[in-house]
Design an enzyme around this catalytic site. Structure first.
Site, PDB file in Angstrom:
ATOM      1  N   ASP A   1     -45.788 -66.565 -36.687  1.00 59.07           N
ATOM      2  CA  ASP A   1     -47.227 -66.806 -36.771  1.00 59.07           C
ATOM      3  C   ASP A   1     -47.586 -67.927 -35.812  1.00 59.07           C
ATOM      4  O   ASP A   1     -46.793 -68.856 -35.609  1.00 59.07           O
ATOM      5  CB  ASP A   1     -47.632 -67.192 -38.193  1.00 59.07           C
ATOM      6  CG  ASP A   1     -49.126 -67.463 -38.307  1.00 59.07           C
ATOM      7  OD1 ASP A   1     -49.897 -66.490 -38.324  1.00 59.07           O
ATOM      8  OD2 ASP A   1     -49.515 -68.643 -38.368  1.00 59.07           O
TER       9      ASP A   1
ATOM     10  N   GLU B   1     -50.578 -70.811 -35.016  1.00 62.81           N
ATOM     11  CA  GLU B   1     -51.839 -71.479 -35.304  1.00 62.81           C
ATOM     12  C   GLU B   1     -52.492 -71.771 -33.955  1.00 62.81           C
ATOM     13  O   GLU B   1     -51.813 -72.231 -33.018  1.00 62.81           O
ATOM     14  CB  GLU B   1     -51.615 -72.767 -36.096  1.00 62.81           C
ATOM     15  CG  GLU B   1     -51.165 -72.545 -37.532  1.00 62.81           C
ATOM     16  CD  GLU B   1     -52.178 -71.741 -38.352  1.00 62.81           C
ATOM     17  OE1 GLU B   1     -53.379 -72.047 -38.282  1.00 62.81           O
ATOM     18  OE2 GLU B   1     -51.762 -70.806 -39.056  1.00 62.81           O
TER      19      GLU B   1
ATOM     20  N   HIS C   1     -51.890 -71.290 -43.980  1.00 67.60           N
ATOM     21  CA  HIS C   1     -52.578 -71.733 -42.769  1.00 67.60           C
ATOM     22  C   HIS C   1     -51.777 -72.767 -41.984  1.00 67.60           C
ATOM     23  O   HIS C   1     -52.345 -73.552 -41.231  1.00 67.60           O
ATOM     24  CB  HIS C   1     -53.989 -72.255 -43.071  1.00 67.60           C
ATOM     25  CG  HIS C   1     -54.902 -71.193 -43.608  1.00 67.60           C
ATOM     26  ND1 HIS C   1     -55.229 -70.055 -42.881  1.00 67.60           N
ATOM     27  CD2 HIS C   1     -55.536 -71.077 -44.799  1.00 67.60           C
ATOM     28  CE1 HIS C   1     -56.038 -69.300 -43.614  1.00 67.60           C
ATOM     29  NE2 HIS C   1     -56.230 -69.892 -44.766  1.00 67.60           N
TER      30      HIS C   1
ATOM     31  N   ASP D   1     -47.120 -69.536 -43.090  1.00 69.71           N
ATOM     32  CA  ASP D   1     -47.579 -68.151 -42.986  1.00 69.71           C
ATOM     33  C   ASP D   1     -46.451 -67.214 -42.563  1.00 69.71           C
ATOM     34  O   ASP D   1     -46.401 -66.060 -42.999  1.00 69.71           O
ATOM     35  CB  ASP D   1     -48.745 -68.045 -42.004  1.00 69.71           C
ATOM     36  CG  ASP D   1     -50.043 -68.587 -42.585  1.00 69.71           C
ATOM     37  OD1 ASP D   1     -50.057 -68.940 -43.776  1.00 69.71           O
ATOM     38  OD2 ASP D   1     -51.045 -68.646 -41.854  1.00 69.71           O
TER      39      ASP D   1
ATOM     40  N   GLU E   1     -62.562 -80.898 -35.665  1.00 72.16           N
ATOM     41  CA  GLU E   1     -63.221 -80.019 -36.632  1.00 72.16           C
ATOM     42  C   GLU E   1     -62.294 -78.915 -37.133  1.00 72.16           C
ATOM     43  O   GLU E   1     -62.518 -78.348 -38.206  1.00 72.16           O
ATOM     44  CB  GLU E   1     -64.475 -79.402 -36.016  1.00 72.16           C
ATOM     45  CG  GLU E   1     -65.558 -80.418 -35.683  1.00 72.16           C
ATOM     46  CD  GLU E   1     -66.763 -79.778 -35.039  1.00 72.16           C
ATOM     47  OE1 GLU E   1     -66.760 -78.539 -34.874  1.00 72.16           O
ATOM     48  OE2 GLU E   1     -67.729 -80.512 -34.715  1.00 72.16           O
TER      49      GLU E   1
END
Length: 201
Positions: free
Chosen positions: A38, A40, A179, A184, A82
């Site tokens: 996975d 990110e 996440h 993940d 953010e």
């Protein structure tokens, strides 16, 4: 002076890429190895966004090999605070390497394994875009998608997708470290084995 315009141009590839390509010669690994992985990322645009981290774990003989594992974090030129709430990766967090080094480690880990992921085409495209920035080719590995596996199991239409969270709830898989790339990857590995048994593949 006469030029031969038809002379073949030979491109010198880095050693790590030549090593990776060598795994796909005739002498492929006899033992079937899967690598569940996975990425990110900074966003969902595979051309503009970048990889933040890669997590991957190996599967052999229908078992998750906890010791066959990699996690790498990538340095970012631009940091967006953010997005920390989503992936949890801080600017001054774990040790980070440049993108090239992350790709070298990833390719060395996966070798010729069959890659597995949930909506894996996105992760593969992110890796391919990183390889393209290095003027290299694309991933050669076969791959499987746990969402597509579930579609086949339930005879769903191709446009009916199921999220990783939904499948974890259905198959009672604990969503620890959700996440994060490594979390993940591990969750998807457990899901993959359950679906693989049900599909008898």
């Amino acid at each position: 002076m006469k030029f031969n315009w038809f002379k073949k141009i030979v491109h010198d590839h880095p050693k790590f890429w030549e090593t990776y390509l060598s795994y796909f010669n005739e002498n492929k690994s006899k033992i079937k190895r899967y690598v569940v992985f996975d990425c990110e990322t900074t966003g969902l645009n595979h051309k503009k966004d970048r990889i933040l981290s890669i997590g991957a774990v190996g599967i052999l003989n229908n078992r998750v090999e906890i010791n066959d594992f990699i996690e790498v974090f990538v340095k970012q030129d631009i940091f967006n605070p953010e997005t920390v709430a989503i992936h949890g990766i801080l600017k001054d967090g774990p040790e980070k390497v440049v993108e090239v080094e992350a790709l070298i480690r990833f390719l060395d880990f996966i070798k010729d394994a069959t890659l597995v992921g949930h909506h894996v085409s996105f992760d593969i495209e992110m890796i391919n875009q990183a390889l393209n920035r290095m003027n290299l080719g694309t991933l050669k590995n076969e791959y499987m998608d746990t969402d597509i596996m579930y579609q086949k199991l339930k005879h769903f239409p191709q446009d009916q997708h199921t999220s990783l969270d939904e499948l974890c709830d259905i198959y009672k898989i604990r969503k620890s470290d959700r996440h994060t790339a490594s979390g993940d990857a591990y969750i998807t590995a457990l899901l993959f084995l359950k679906l693989k048994r049900k599909l008898e593949i």
